[in-house]
Design a protein around this motif. Structure first.
Motif, short mmCIF file in Angstrom:
data_model
loop_
_atom_site.label_atom_id
_atom_site.label_comp_id
_atom_site.label_asym_id
_atom_site.label_seq_id
_atom_site.Cartn_x
_atom_site.Cartn_y
_atom_site.Cartn_z
N SER A 66 49.08 45.78 41.91
CA SER A 66 48.25 45.79 43.12
C SER A 66 48.42 47.07 43.91
O SER A 66 47.89 47.18 45.02
N PHE A 102 50.13 40.27 42.29
CA PHE A 102 49.02 40.62 41.42
C PHE A 102 48.60 39.40 40.64
O PHE A 102 49.15 38.33 40.81
N LEU A 106 45.22 37.89 43.88
CA LEU A 106 44.39 38.98 44.40
C LEU A 106 42.97 38.53 44.71
O LEU A 106 42.22 39.25 45.38
N VAL A 113 41.46 44.61 45.65
CA VAL A 113 41.04 44.70 44.25
C VAL A 113 40.09 45.88 44.08
O VAL A 113 40.21 46.67 43.14
N CYS A 116 42.00 49.10 44.17
CA CYS A 116 42.70 49.29 42.89
C CYS A 116 41.73 49.77 41.80
O CYS A 116 42.03 50.68 41.03
#
Length: 337
Positions: A66, A102, A106, A113, A116
């Motif tokens: 994450s 994670f 999430l 998210v 990421c």
């Protein structure tokens, strides 16, 4: 990359040996690694964690994490190894994954998210994709799924694999989370209907190629882009031998269990020469003779003999011979009747 069929990332199952065996059955399906955490890649043995054989292409690396910076660097390393896709796990419900912030938890943080995924996408030239649930715990899945997908789409992500179940992080084990929460295939189809520009694949509880074909059918005006098989592909891998013809319209003959083992044989021989134990490879073959006479003897021989020190391909030959002999006996009985 044609995503009509893919094989799910499954912890302790879809290692490099499993993927090489599945590739012996289908040349087209997209294969996925087990989830590998970004910190493990940054601080661990890259060859042990990421090494794979060229026969596996197309093959995707699934990451867990994450932290956008960590994920970006792990993605760069994975792409340098030659993976065809980098996928983020937003679906695993295990306690260990939750404690690391994670996986499925999430789903509560769609903006994270998206952050990421933007970092991963910016770090690599191969596709960056998401595998998610439809929601967790008390979320409304029609809200949580769309929020996660839309946030990632705004970051430029186009490909989503949706496990069509909620994850209940409180009160259910990871195993129970694969079966107990009800499936909602209709919500995944609605996602595709309302976001037709995105690539949407469906996952969860799909037991056969017949059902895979049904999910790909556009008779209701919605054509999903792909189906991801998990346990069905692992426990009855022989079904994959029909996938290229049935799902990709390939003009090639189906690959039966015997042919798949023959194709897998050079891979096993090469790994044995490197010191890999036979059982590490044959454990993924145990279900390939499912439904055939002699399947029990096949499993017994591989289970008992492959773990012996120095076990080699003669054990595989012995197990295959047991199936052929059982089939011949059954045929003779039929002729006698």
């Amino acid at each position: 990359m044609n995503r009509r069929l893919s094989i799910a990332p499954m912890m302790d199952w879809t290692d490099r040996h499993c993927r090489a065996f599945h590739r012996a059955l289908t040349t087209r399906a997209v294969l996925y690694t087990e989830m590998v955490t970004a910190p493990a890649i940054l601080h661990g043995d890259h060859q042990r964690l990421l090494g794979f054989d060229a026969v596996e292409h197309p093959v995707a690396l699934q990451l867990g994490g994450s932290d956008p910076d960590q994920l970006a660097e792990a993605a760069r390393i994975g792409a340098a190894f030659g993976y065809d896709e980098i996928n983020l796990n937003v679906g695993c419900p295990s306690d260990r994954v939750q404690s690391g912030r994670f996986g499925a938890c999430l789903m509560r943080e769609p903006s994270l998210v998206a952050e990421c995924m933007a970092a991963i996408k910016g770090a690599v030239d191969v596709p960056a994709t998401v595998k998610c649930r439809i929601g967790v715990d008390d979320q409304d899945p029609s809200v949580s799924l769309f929020a996660t997908v839309d946030a990632c789409a705004e970051a430029g992500i186009q490909v989503f694999i949706v496990h069509a179940r909620m994850a209940w992080l409180k009160g259910l084990s990871p195993k129970e989370n694969r079966d107990v929460p009800p499936l909602d295939y209709g919500l995944v189809r609605r996602l595709k209907r309302e976001r037709p520009h995105l690539s949407i694949s469906i996952n969860g509880g799909i037991p056969s190629l017949d059902e895979a074909e049904a999910h790909l059918d556009d008779s209701d005006g919605v054509a999903l882009d792909g189906v991801m098989l998990g346990r069905a592909a692992y426990h009855e891998p022989a079904i994959l031998g029909q996938a290229d013809r049935r799902l990709y319209d390939a003009e090639t003959p189906d690959v039966d269990a015997f042919a798949a083992i023959d194709r897998y044989r050079p891979y096993m021989a090469a790994r044995l020469a490197e010191g890999v134990h036979l059982a590490a490879m044959t454990r993924h073959m145990l279900g390939v003779m499912h439904g055939r006479a002699g399947a029990r003897a096949f499993r017994r021989i591989l289970t008992v003999e492959a773990i012996r020190p120095g076990a080699g391909l003669e054990v595989v030959d012995q197990s295959v011979d047991a199936v052929r002999e059982a089939g011949a006996r059954l045929e003779r009985r039929g002729e006698a009747a």
